[in-house]
Write an enzyme that holds these catalytic residues in place. Sequence first.
Site, PDB file in Angstrom:
ATOM      1  CB  CYS A   6      34.338  46.583  59.906  1.00 37.39           C
ATOM      2  SG  CYS A   6      35.923  47.095  59.212  1.00 37.39           S
ATOM      3  CG  ASP A 124      38.469  38.631  58.828  1.00 39.85           C
ATOM      4  OD1 ASP A 124      37.365  38.072  58.701  1.00 39.85           O
ATOM      5  OD2 ASP A 124      38.727  39.762  58.399  1.00 39.85           O
TER       6      ASP A 124
HETATM    7  O1  LIG Z   1      35.618  45.076  53.916  1.00 42.78           O
HETATM    8  C1  LIG Z   1      36.407  44.909  52.988  1.00 42.78           C
HETATM    9  O2  LIG Z   1      36.047  44.968  51.812  1.00 42.78           O
HETATM   10  C2  LIG Z   1      37.854  44.610  53.275  1.00 42.78           C
HETATM   11  C3  LIG Z   1      38.746  44.641  52.234  1.00 42.78           C
HETATM   12  C4  LIG Z   1      40.091  44.360  52.471  1.00 42.78           C
HETATM   13  C5  LIG Z   1      40.529  44.058  53.741  1.00 42.78           C
HETATM   14  C6  LIG Z   1      39.627  44.034  54.798  1.00 42.78           C
HETATM   15  C7  LIG Z   1      38.300  44.297  54.581  1.00 42.78           C
HETATM   16  N1  LIG Z   1      37.380  44.247  55.597  1.00 42.78           N
HETATM   17  C8  LIG Z   1      37.655  43.893  56.911  1.00 42.78           C
HETATM   18  C9  LIG Z   1      36.363  43.786  57.672  1.00 42.78           C
HETATM   19  O3  LIG Z   1      35.371  44.334  57.299  1.00 42.78           O
HETATM   20  C10 LIG Z   1      36.239  43.055  58.931  1.00 42.78           C
HETATM   21  O4  LIG Z   1      37.280  43.416  59.742  1.00 42.78           O
HETATM   22  C11 LIG Z   1      36.107  41.574  58.792  1.00 42.78           C
HETATM   23  O5  LIG Z   1      36.801  41.122  57.687  1.00 42.78           O
HETATM   24  C12 LIG Z   1      34.692  41.081  58.838  1.00 42.78           C
HETATM   25  O6  LIG Z   1      34.111  41.062  57.601  1.00 42.78           O
HETATM   26  P1  LIG Z   1      32.759  40.242  57.316  1.00 42.78           P
HETATM   27  O7  LIG Z   1      33.098  38.810  57.143  1.00 42.78           O
HETATM   28  O8  LIG Z   1      32.230  40.858  56.072  1.00 42.78           O
HETATM   29  O9  LIG Z   1      31.839  40.452  58.483  1.00 42.78           O
END
Ligand SMILES: O=C(O)c1ccccc1NCC(=O)[C@H](O)[C@H](O)COP(=O)(O)O
Length: 201
Positions: A6, A124
């Site tokens: 993502c 999440d």
């Molecule tokens: O990535 C962002 O900044 C974000 C902002 C608002 C809503 C969702 C967002 N991201 C979702 C994701 O990138 C993934 O689905 C998930 O949250 C995993 O993130 P991570 O903990 O950084 O691996």
Amino acid sequence: MYVKLCGLRTAADVAVAVEAGADAVGFVFTESARRVDLDTARELVREVPPHVLAVGVFRGVGADEVRRLAGASGIGAAQLHGDYPRSAFDEVAASGVRLVRAVALKPDTDVRVGAYGEDLLLLDSPVAGSGERWDLTALDRARPEGRWLLAGGLGVRDVAEAVTLARPWGVDVSSGIESGRGVKDHGLMREFVAAARSVGG
Ligand SMILES: O=C(O)c1ccccc1NCC(=O)[C@H](O)[C@H](O)COP(=O)(O)O
């Protein structure tokens, strides 16, 4: 093991994700260091082959705007974070995109996959995209069945352990494959896909 990478922002990110064998790639349309504007999203989606799902990530945007951006960008699925009611899911689905329901696991979370018409449920961390881990032992009280993805602070070094503990259908990552906020590390992207799939097929 289904793997979604993502927060991609460049054509090189997409090419590496596809070459590494990702099943889905995510583009953030909402306020974030990873946000892409509509024109960029449209160009990136064009680079995604049909066997890989292009997912748009939304939070705090009305269902009509999600529909508009989905149609204009060509994404295949909309990932909805936050308090979207069932009617919003129905409205977005009516535009022909698939749905990903993204939630943090709380005592009252409905963990039935498809409860809101979604194709995939994403469990999440409370602050999506923050790279923060959450307590996976909470799954002992409420564990989804079927097509659900584990997300929240996963990384190359711990994804195998998290998969063993949580037993998800797939995984999703953003921060753990970055060299800096919003900047994907192509080596980590490849390593993450391999590590996620290193557990029990
Ligand atoms: O990535 C962002 O900044 C974000 C902002 C608002 C809503 C969702 C967002 N991201 C979702 C994701 O990138 C993934 O689905 C998930 O949250 C995993 O993130 P991570 O903990 O950084 O691996």
